[in-house]
Design a protein around this motif. Structure first.
Motif, PDB file in Angstrom:
ATOM      1  N   ASP A   1      45.308  65.025  64.210  1.00 57.14           N
ATOM      2  CA  ASP A   1      45.310  66.182  63.316  1.00 57.14           C
ATOM      3  C   ASP A   1      46.398  67.183  63.676  1.00 57.14           C
ATOM      4  O   ASP A   1      46.906  67.895  62.812  1.00 57.14           O
ATOM      5  N   ARG A   2      46.771  67.231  64.947  1.00 60.64           N
ATOM      6  CA  ARG A   2      47.822  68.146  65.372  1.00 60.64           C
ATOM      7  C   ARG A   2      49.123  67.847  64.636  1.00 60.64           C
ATOM      8  O   ARG A   2      49.864  68.749  64.229  1.00 60.64           O
ATOM      9  N   ASN A   3      49.442  66.550  64.443  1.00 63.69           N
ATOM     10  CA  ASN A   3      50.698  66.163  63.799  1.00 63.69           C
ATOM     11  C   ASN A   3      50.780  66.621  62.355  1.00 63.69           C
ATOM     12  O   ASN A   3      51.874  66.771  61.803  1.00 63.69           O
ATOM     13  N   TYR A   4      49.648  66.845  61.742  1.00 60.87           N
ATOM     14  CA  TYR A   4      49.606  67.321  60.366  1.00 60.87           C
ATOM     15  C   TYR A   4      50.299  68.674  60.223  1.00 60.87           C
ATOM     16  O   TYR A   4      50.860  68.997  59.175  1.00 60.87           O
ATOM     17  N   TYR A   5      50.272  69.459  61.295  1.00 59.51           N
ATOM     18  CA  TYR A   5      50.856  70.801  61.258  1.00 59.51           C
ATOM     19  C   TYR A   5      52.290  70.843  61.786  1.00 59.51           C
ATOM     20  O   TYR A   5      52.959  71.874  61.679  1.00 59.51           O
ATOM     21  N   SER A   6      52.746  69.777  62.400  1.00 62.51           N
ATOM     22  CA  SER A   6      54.127  69.694  62.902  1.00 62.51           C
ATOM     23  C   SER A   6      54.479  70.872  63.803  1.00 62.51           C
ATOM     24  O   SER A   6      55.571  71.441  63.723  1.00 62.51           O
ATOM     25  N   THR A   7      53.544  71.255  64.663  1.00 56.73           N
ATOM     26  CA  THR A   7      53.773  72.358  65.593  1.00 56.73           C
ATOM     27  C   THR A   7      52.855  72.191  66.799  1.00 56.73           C
ATOM     28  O   THR A   7      51.901  71.411  66.765  1.00 56.73           O
ATOM     29  N   ASP A   8      53.148  72.936  67.850  1.00 57.69           N
ATOM     30  CA  ASP A   8      52.302  72.935  69.046  1.00 57.69           C
ATOM     31  C   ASP A   8      51.540  74.246  69.205  1.00 57.69           C
ATOM     32  O   ASP A   8      50.896  74.468  70.232  1.00 57.69           O
TER      33      ASP A   8
ATOM     34  N   TYR B   1      53.403  66.367  58.889  1.00 56.63           N
ATOM     35  CA  TYR B   1      54.079  65.251  59.564  1.00 56.63           C
ATOM     36  C   TYR B   1      55.605  65.379  59.501  1.00 56.63           C
ATOM     37  O   TYR B   1      56.321  64.386  59.421  1.00 56.63           O
ATOM     38  N   TYR B   2      56.071  66.597  59.563  1.00 58.23           N
ATOM     39  CA  TYR B   2      57.510  66.842  59.434  1.00 58.23           C
ATOM     40  C   TYR B   2      58.203  66.651  60.775  1.00 58.23           C
ATOM     41  O   TYR B   2      57.731  67.138  61.813  1.00 58.23           O
ATOM     42  N   ILE B   3      59.309  65.933  60.779  1.00 55.54           N
ATOM     43  CA  ILE B   3      60.139  65.789  61.974  1.00 55.54           C
ATOM     44  C   ILE B   3      61.256  66.821  61.882  1.00 55.54           C
ATOM     45  O   ILE B   3      62.082  66.783  60.969  1.00 55.54           O
TER      46      ILE B   3
END
Length: 290
Positions: free
Chosen positions: A83-90, A274-276
């Motif tokens: 779920d963290r990757n959904y926000y593309s941030t830490d 999921y933005y790089i």
């Protein structure tokens, strides 16, 4: 079905928000860096209650380090989840920089997925009223603004920018408390698709500039607002972040000035799922000494 959904979104926006200006959104961003919107649902009553809950949470975690460690462990575990990757941030959870010279601020990054993760995996945290009442207040505020972000993306011709299997826009809600010892150093760009300045206990502290080369301190000013912070309405500002640069929509630089008393603010960040992150050169920003 699509027509019905579009009609519902239009009715919701008209009833809840009032837009300022007749210029297309892309042109407003280019000329001034922002669009002002009147929020007719959440005013000072909503946000003053949120800040009271935030202060209670801060005091509880600062005086109960074991609970602070539990919340930190939950954040670290969430950041290892899909779920963290959904926000593309830490950025999630509490950041206490109250003792860090110059920074002197405390912030919390709330997301619905982080909230749900804690509810499911950390039953003990759900028993702490200082945590649950703050999270519930964040949830109630955040869910109001998804249609506004979706409409902004559509107006720019970017209807699919938030598309994902989750079916909802990834939004982070940042609640921040600036202490009087906070010292700004230079403006910054947000690493978001859009940022929405929902509330501040001192609107004059926020300075913006449109995006342009050779920026100087003189280019930054407090936006002229058509609406004010009242009990049941608010003036909110929508700006673009750096995650739209590939579409030739460039971020609005901004900075927060020092106050002689604590200042609270709430910002909603619309992220790209999921933005790089792409390395893109932006115009340099000036050092700031006020």
């Amino acid at each position: 079905m699509i027509i019905r959904k579009t009609l519902f979104l239009w009715i919701f926006l008209v009833c809840t928000f009032q837009l300022v200006g007749t210029l297309p959104l892309a042109e407003q961003f280019k000329q001034t860096g922002y669009r002002e919107i009147c929020d007719k649902k959440h005013g000072s009553a909503t946000f003053d209650a949120l800040y009271a809950y935030f202060d209670e949470l801060i005091e509880f975690l600062q005086t109960n380090p074991l609970w602070a460690q539990k919340l930190y462990a939950a954040k670290e575990r969430f950041m290892r989840s899909k779920d963290r990757n959904y926000y593309s941030t830490d950025f999630f959870g509490l950041y206490d920089e109250s003792k860090k010279e110059g920074r002197n601020q405390i912030s919390f990054y709330y997301s619905i997925h982080f909230h749900e993760f804690i509810c499911f995996h950390y039953a003990e945290l759900n028993q702490v009223s200082e945590i649950t009442q703050f999270f519930d207040a964040c949830l109630e505020i955040q869910k109001s603004y998804t249609p506004l972000f979706d409409e902004a993306a559509a107006e720019l011709g970017l209807e699919t920018i938030f598309a994902s299997d989750y079916g909802r826009t990834p939004i982070l809600l940042k609640i921040i408390k600036y202490l009087p010892s906070y010292r700004p150093t230079k403006p910054h760009y947000d690493g978001t698709a859009f940022s929405l300045f929902l509330d501040s206990t001192n609107n004059q502290s926020l300075l913006l500039s449109s995006y342009k080369p050779s920026l100087s301190i003189e280019d930054f000013s407090s936006p002229l607002r058509n609406f004010s912070r009242e009990y049941n309405q608010n003036s909110i500002l929508l700006i673009p972040g750096s995650l739209l640069s590939e579409f030739s929509i460039y971020p609005t630089p901004h900075i927060v000035l020092q106050n002689d008393k604590p200042r609270y603010a709430t910002i909603a960040f619309a992220m790209r799922p999921y933005y790089i992150h792409q390395k893109k050169e932006l115009y340099p920003l000036p050092s700031f000494k006020h």
